[in-house]
Motif scaffolding. Structure first.
Motif, PDB file in Angstrom:
ATOM      1  N   MET A   1       1.150  -1.297   0.244  1.00 58.05           N
ATOM      2  CA  MET A   1       0.320   0.106   0.639  1.00 58.05           C
ATOM      3  C   MET A   1       0.211   1.247  -0.244  1.00 58.05           C
ATOM      4  O   MET A   1       1.383   2.000   0.441  1.00 58.05           O
ATOM      5  N   ARG A   2       0.910   1.728  -1.038  1.00 59.70           N
ATOM      6  CA  ARG A   2       1.670   3.437  -1.246  1.00 59.70           C
ATOM      7  C   ARG A   2       1.518   4.234  -0.165  1.00 59.70           C
ATOM      8  O   ARG A   2       0.421   3.995   0.806  1.00 59.70           O
ATOM      9  N   ASN A   3       2.465   5.131   0.367  1.00 64.69           N
ATOM     10  CA  ASN A   3       2.330   5.851   1.347  1.00 64.69           C
ATOM     11  C   ASN A   3       1.192   6.518   0.906  1.00 64.69           C
ATOM     12  O   ASN A   3       1.525   7.812   0.625  1.00 64.69           O
ATOM     13  N   ALA A   4       0.164   6.868   2.129  1.00 64.11           N
ATOM     14  CA  ALA A   4      -1.170   8.235   1.797  1.00 64.11           C
ATOM     15  C   ALA A   4      -0.839   9.333   1.792  1.00 64.11           C
ATOM     16  O   ALA A   4      -1.936  10.653   1.302  1.00 64.11           O
ATOM     17  N   ASP A   5      -0.154   9.452   3.050  1.00 64.30           N
ATOM     18  CA  ASP A   5       0.489  10.915   3.949  1.00 64.30           C
ATOM     19  C   ASP A   5       0.726  11.881   2.886  1.00 64.30           C
ATOM     20  O   ASP A   5       1.883  12.254   1.562  1.00 64.30           O
ATOM     21  N   ALA A   6       0.164  13.115   2.628  1.00 69.12           N
ATOM     22  CA  ALA A   6       0.539  14.340   2.012  1.00 69.12           C
ATOM     23  C   ALA A   6       0.366  15.862   2.367  1.00 69.12           C
ATOM     24  O   ALA A   6      -1.045  15.641   2.796  1.00 69.12           O
ATOM     25  N   GLY A   7       0.061  17.372   1.712  1.00 64.86           N
ATOM     26  CA  GLY A   7       0.217  17.709   3.061  1.00 64.86           C
ATOM     27  C   GLY A   7      -1.046  18.207   2.108  1.00 64.86           C
ATOM     28  O   GLY A   7      -1.906  19.545   2.396  1.00 64.86           O
ATOM     29  N   THR A   8      -0.533  18.253   0.306  1.00 64.52           N
ATOM     30  CA  THR A   8      -1.817  18.694  -0.506  1.00 64.52           C
ATOM     31  C   THR A   8      -1.862  18.118  -1.897  1.00 64.52           C
ATOM     32  O   THR A   8      -1.563  17.336  -1.897  1.00 64.52           O
ATOM     33  N   VAL A   9      -2.836  17.956  -2.067  1.00 61.86           N
ATOM     34  CA  VAL A   9      -3.306  17.690  -3.440  1.00 61.86           C
ATOM     35  C   VAL A   9      -2.928  17.353  -4.981  1.00 61.86           C
ATOM     36  O   VAL A   9      -2.669  16.462  -5.225  1.00 61.86           O
ATOM     37  N   ALA A  10      -2.090  19.020  -4.217  1.00 63.48           N
ATOM     38  CA  ALA A  10      -1.490  19.094  -5.937  1.00 63.48           C
ATOM     39  C   ALA A  10       0.003  18.373  -5.540  1.00 63.48           C
ATOM     40  O   ALA A  10       0.314  17.478  -6.630  1.00 63.48           O
ATOM     41  N   GLU A  11       0.102  17.416  -4.379  1.00 67.39           N
ATOM     42  CA  GLU A  11       1.579  16.792  -4.256  1.00 67.39           C
ATOM     43  C   GLU A  11       1.009  15.349  -4.280  1.00 67.39           C
ATOM     44  O   GLU A  11       1.861  14.333  -4.772  1.00 67.39           O
ATOM     45  N   LEU A  12      -0.344  14.849  -4.439  1.00 71.71           N
ATOM     46  CA  LEU A  12      -0.153  13.993  -4.886  1.00 71.71           C
ATOM     47  C   LEU A  12      -0.985  13.517  -6.198  1.00 71.71           C
ATOM     48  O   LEU A  12      -0.404  12.636  -6.903  1.00 71.71           O
ATOM     49  N   VAL A  13      -1.458  14.622  -6.672  1.00 70.34           N
ATOM     50  CA  VAL A  13      -0.984  14.507  -8.579  1.00 70.34           C
ATOM     51  C   VAL A  13       0.407  14.989  -8.989  1.00 70.34           C
ATOM     52  O   VAL A  13       0.619  13.690  -9.797  1.00 70.34           O
ATOM     53  N   GLN A  14       1.018  14.992  -8.490  1.00 67.87           N
ATOM     54  CA  GLN A  14       2.515  14.735  -8.922  1.00 67.87           C
ATOM     55  C   GLN A  14       2.915  13.472  -9.126  1.00 67.87           C
ATOM     56  O   GLN A  14       3.932  13.446  -9.388  1.00 67.87           O
ATOM     57  N   ARG A  15       2.903  13.003  -7.417  1.00 67.62           N
ATOM     58  CA  ARG A  15       3.632  11.642  -7.241  1.00 67.62           C
ATOM     59  C   ARG A  15       2.990  11.284  -9.041  1.00 67.62           C
ATOM     60  O   ARG A  15       3.807   9.948  -8.840  1.00 67.62           O
ATOM     61  N   GLN A  16       1.456  11.072  -9.474  1.00 64.98           N
ATOM     62  CA  GLN A  16       1.449  10.431 -10.354  1.00 64.98           C
ATOM     63  C   GLN A  16       2.529  10.998 -11.707  1.00 64.98           C
ATOM     64  O   GLN A  16       2.428   9.477 -12.496  1.00 64.98           O
ATOM     65  N   TRP A  17       3.048  11.259 -11.860  1.00 67.97           N
ATOM     66  CA  TRP A  17       4.196  11.992 -12.864  1.00 67.97           C
ATOM     67  C   TRP A  17       5.179  10.465 -13.163  1.00 67.97           C
ATOM     68  O   TRP A  17       5.919  10.351 -11.951  1.00 67.97           O
ATOM     69  N   GLY A  18       5.038  10.226 -14.110  1.00 66.48           N
ATOM     70  CA  GLY A  18       6.790   8.726 -14.109  1.00 66.48           C
ATOM     71  C   GLY A  18       5.802   7.416 -14.459  1.00 66.48           C
ATOM     72  O   GLY A  18       6.881   6.509 -14.189  1.00 66.48           O
ATOM     73  N   ASP A  19       4.432   7.306 -13.251  1.00 61.33           N
ATOM     74  CA  ASP A  19       3.540   6.706 -13.479  1.00 61.33           C
ATOM     75  C   ASP A  19       2.395   6.295 -14.606  1.00 61.33           C
ATOM     76  O   ASP A  19       2.082   6.790 -15.032  1.00 61.33           O
ATOM     77  N   HIS A  20       2.910   5.069 -15.329  1.00 58.12           N
ATOM     78  CA  HIS A  20       2.377   4.651 -16.421  1.00 58.12           C
ATOM     79  C   HIS A  20       1.534   3.610 -16.251  1.00 58.12           C
ATOM     80  O   HIS A  20       0.810   2.658 -16.983  1.00 58.12           O
ATOM     81  N   ARG A  21       1.371   2.615 -15.137  1.00 58.06           N
ATOM     82  CA  ARG A  21      -0.036   2.647 -14.682  1.00 58.06           C
ATOM     83  C   ARG A  21      -1.054   2.518 -15.168  1.00 58.06           C
ATOM     84  O   ARG A  21      -1.795   4.362 -15.348  1.00 58.06           O
ATOM     85  N   VAL A  22      -2.142   1.735 -15.568  1.00 56.44           N
ATOM     86  CA  VAL A  22      -3.639   2.399 -16.087  1.00 56.44           C
ATOM     87  C   VAL A  22      -4.326   3.120 -15.029  1.00 56.44           C
ATOM     88  O   VAL A  22      -3.869   2.720 -13.831  1.00 56.44           O
ATOM     89  N   GLY A  23      -5.016   4.995 -14.655  1.00 50.50           N
ATOM     90  CA  GLY A  23      -4.709   5.251 -13.594  1.00 50.50           C
ATOM     91  C   GLY A  23      -6.494   5.878 -14.028  1.00 50.50           C
ATOM     92  O   GLY A  23      -7.206   6.066 -13.314  1.00 50.50           O
ATOM     93  N   LEU A  24      -6.769   5.737 -15.184  1.00 51.47           N
ATOM     94  CA  LEU A  24      -7.797   6.756 -15.520  1.00 51.47           C
ATOM     95  C   LEU A  24      -9.012   6.001 -16.738  1.00 51.47           C
ATOM     96  O   LEU A  24      -7.965   5.571 -17.662  1.00 51.47           O
ATOM     97  N   ARG A  25      -9.920   5.646 -15.995  1.00 49.67           N
ATOM     98  CA  ARG A  25     -10.699   4.464 -17.704  1.00 49.67           C
ATOM     99  C   ARG A  25     -12.323   5.081 -17.764  1.00 49.67           C
ATOM    100  O   ARG A  25     -13.058   5.375 -16.365  1.00 49.67           O
TER     101      ARG A  25
END
Length: 564
Positions: free
Chosen positions: A1-25
């Protein structure tokens, strides 16, 4: 399970950069997490150029659950902007009011919703229509943008991210504020509570203009690195096919959605899917058990005010009919709305029926630290919600001797119909146009399954001898600002409306009498006429003794007889 803690939603979006698994269907579309982050960055850069300097960093989204919706949510987080979720069931001037009240300078919509904007005066609002060539051409120059490059100002935990509408007793809907920090924390909390994994798929079938879909479905998926799958609108008949196609593992629901799913024809493969959990409100213990027995999927019931001020979660051992106990960090109490004194513990008979409602029912308050962040430009509503240092939910509850909380109805003139919060005053203003009415009062009566139904008490003007059901139906159909959830299910025709000593409509008496005649639901409706729009029927017809008996049976079957 990924570490879910982040101070902002922007940080969570930035974590998606470079992740090539399917994220939105979506049907016919699959985007990787990286593509979602890239698309969000492009939209953030476009937004920075479109919002005038010095304007509030707000924009509206008037969309079904299309891929553009989560892309623009992510874009708002990156840009330090706030999204106002615009409800497509609103009409005319009220729709325009929602857009202008939240200071939106950009409105993102689609061609299907353009007729709703016809004739509206929206000065200074730039409309972007996502499914057009013009939109694609406008967005194209920003394709190379990266997360964090373009912002409208500093981005931090306190940055506004959501402005979502909730109704109250003052009439027009209020826009509750949700910051990036609160939404990120809510997502992280649900990741831990439900064990969200990166290989999970969160199915979003509730409307994304509503807090349930964003806070309880999209946010934990983002925080846990899970995928998201979309249904443009909730469809009971298409639900199971979508769940299988997307290999969905989690979904959220509100209102009557679970009942609609249970009403679909049973199939031999009802348990052939990956869905392990549903999280929501108002399904009720009876239907939750039926759902798990049929589909093999556990439903977790919770209660949470839209503004974030109080939360209740159902846990193992919660009695049938109860919502649960207070959530972590909450100091919840059931109090007299006038004095603030705690109400007496509920006394339930062997059948679970409340026998001391007059002493036990009160308003639910949170006396502890509340994450409520206020309403946009509505200080009076802020003060009313947090008076005396407590958070007042406006909802009625009772509490048993073990501390379990039971929902007892909406306070004041609130109604919650099919998960939509409505204000009675707004419906009254529309019904008052009916030429035959001398007076109108709108109030909630409990739905047999979940939430409320709209009851309208009408006093006919002098010279009108009888209620014209067909004429009333034609009148309702002609009201452009009557939202899809506002039409009364029941109409009670009175000789005159009850009033208080100060000549105000006696709403407490009307709500207490419900369908009419005091405790007459069990004994007949007294002398008042009651008409109803039967589900699946056409127009209004008198409510008969057989109808009353059938309704009472339905209340009993769903464990809601206590609310009559």
């Amino acid at each position: 399970m990924r570490n879910a803690d982040a101070g902002t939603v922007a940080e969570l979006v930035q974590r998606q950069w470079g992740d090539h698994r399917v994220g939105l269907r979506d049907h016919g579309l699959a985007l990787s997490h990286h593509q979602v982050a890239a698309g969000a960055a492009a939209r953030a850069a476009l937004l920075v150029d479109l919002v005038p300097r010095g304007a509030e960093p707000h924009f509206g989204v008037l969309l079904d659950n299309a891929p553009e919706f989560p892309l623009w949510l992510s874009a708002a987080a990156l840009a330090g902007a706030a999204v106002a979720g615009i409800n497509p069931t609103r009409r005319g001037p009220e729709l325009a009011r929602d857009i202008l009240h939240t200071d939106c300078r950009v409105l993102v919509t689609e061609r299907a919703h353009l007729p709703l904007l016809d004739g509206l005066d929206l000065p200074g609002v730039r409309v972007l229509v996502t499914d057009t060539d013009a939109y694609a051409e406008l967005l194209a120059p920003y394709a190379a943008a990266e997360p964090g490059e373009a912002t409208l100002g500093p981005v931090g935990p306190g940055s506004r991210l959501l402005l979502y509408f909730t109704s109250g007793s003052t009439g027009a809907p209020k826009a509750a504020i949700c910051s990036q920090g609160r939404l990120a924390a809510a997502g992280a909390s649900l990741v831990k509570h439900f064990g969200v994994r990166e290989d999970d798929v969160h199915y979003i079938c509730m409307p994304m203009f509503h807090g349930n879909a964003v806070i309880a479905d999209w946010a934990p998926a983002l925080a846990g690195g899970a995928g998201v799958a979309l249904s443009r609108r909730f469809s009971a008949s298409g639900f199971l096919d979508d769940v299988r196609t997307y290999r969905a593992t989690y979904f959220t629901y509100v209102g009557r959605a679970v009942q609609y799913l249970l009403a679909t024809p049973e199939r031999h493969d009802d348990r052939s899917h990956c869905l392990r959990l549903g999280f929501g409100t108002e399904a009720g213990a009876v239907d939750a058990a039926r759902f798990e027995a049929r589909f093999g999927t556990r439903l977790v019931e919770g209660y949470g005010s839209s503004e974030g001020g109080a939360a209740i979660q159902r846990t193992p051992g919660t009695p049938a009919g109860a919502i649960g106990r207070a959530g972590p960090g909450d100091d919840l109490a059931v109090v007299d709305p006038g004095t603030g004194e705690e109400r007496a513990p509920a006394v339930l008979d062997p059948g679970g029926r409340l026998v001391n409602g007059a002493e036990a029912i009160g308003e639910l308050v949170n006396r502890g630290r509340s994450p409520f962040e206020g309403y946009w430009r509505h200080p009076a509503a802020d003060a009313a919600r947090t008076r005396g240092g407590w958070y007042w939910t406006g909802d009625l509850f009772f509490r048993d001797a073990e501390g379990f909380l039971y929902f007892a109805g909406r306070g004041d003139d609130r109604l919650r119909v099919d998960s939509e919060n409505l204000a009675a005053a707004m419906i009254e203003n529309i019904l008052a146009r009916w030429p035959d009415a001398a007076g109108v009062a709108v109030y909630a009566v409990p739905d047999p399954v979940a939430g409320d139904q709209v009851m309208a008490a009408l006093a006919l003007r002098e010279g009108v001898s009888a209620f014209d059901a067909a004429g009333f139906s034609e009148f309702l159909a002609a009201q452009a600002d009557l939202g899809t959830k506002m039409a009364p299910r029941f109409v009670r025709v009175l000789r005159q409306l009850p009033v208080t000593a100060t000549n105000k409509i006696h709403r407490v008496a009307l709500r207490r009498e419900g369908f009419g005649g005091g405790a007459a639901f069990h004994e007949g409706f007294g002398a008042d006429e009651v008409w109803w729009a039967e589900p699946g029927g056409s127009g209004y017809r008198p409510l008969t003794g057989a109808d009353r008996a059938a309704l009472l049976t339905e209340y009993r079957e769903h464990g809601r007889e206590n609310q009559l």
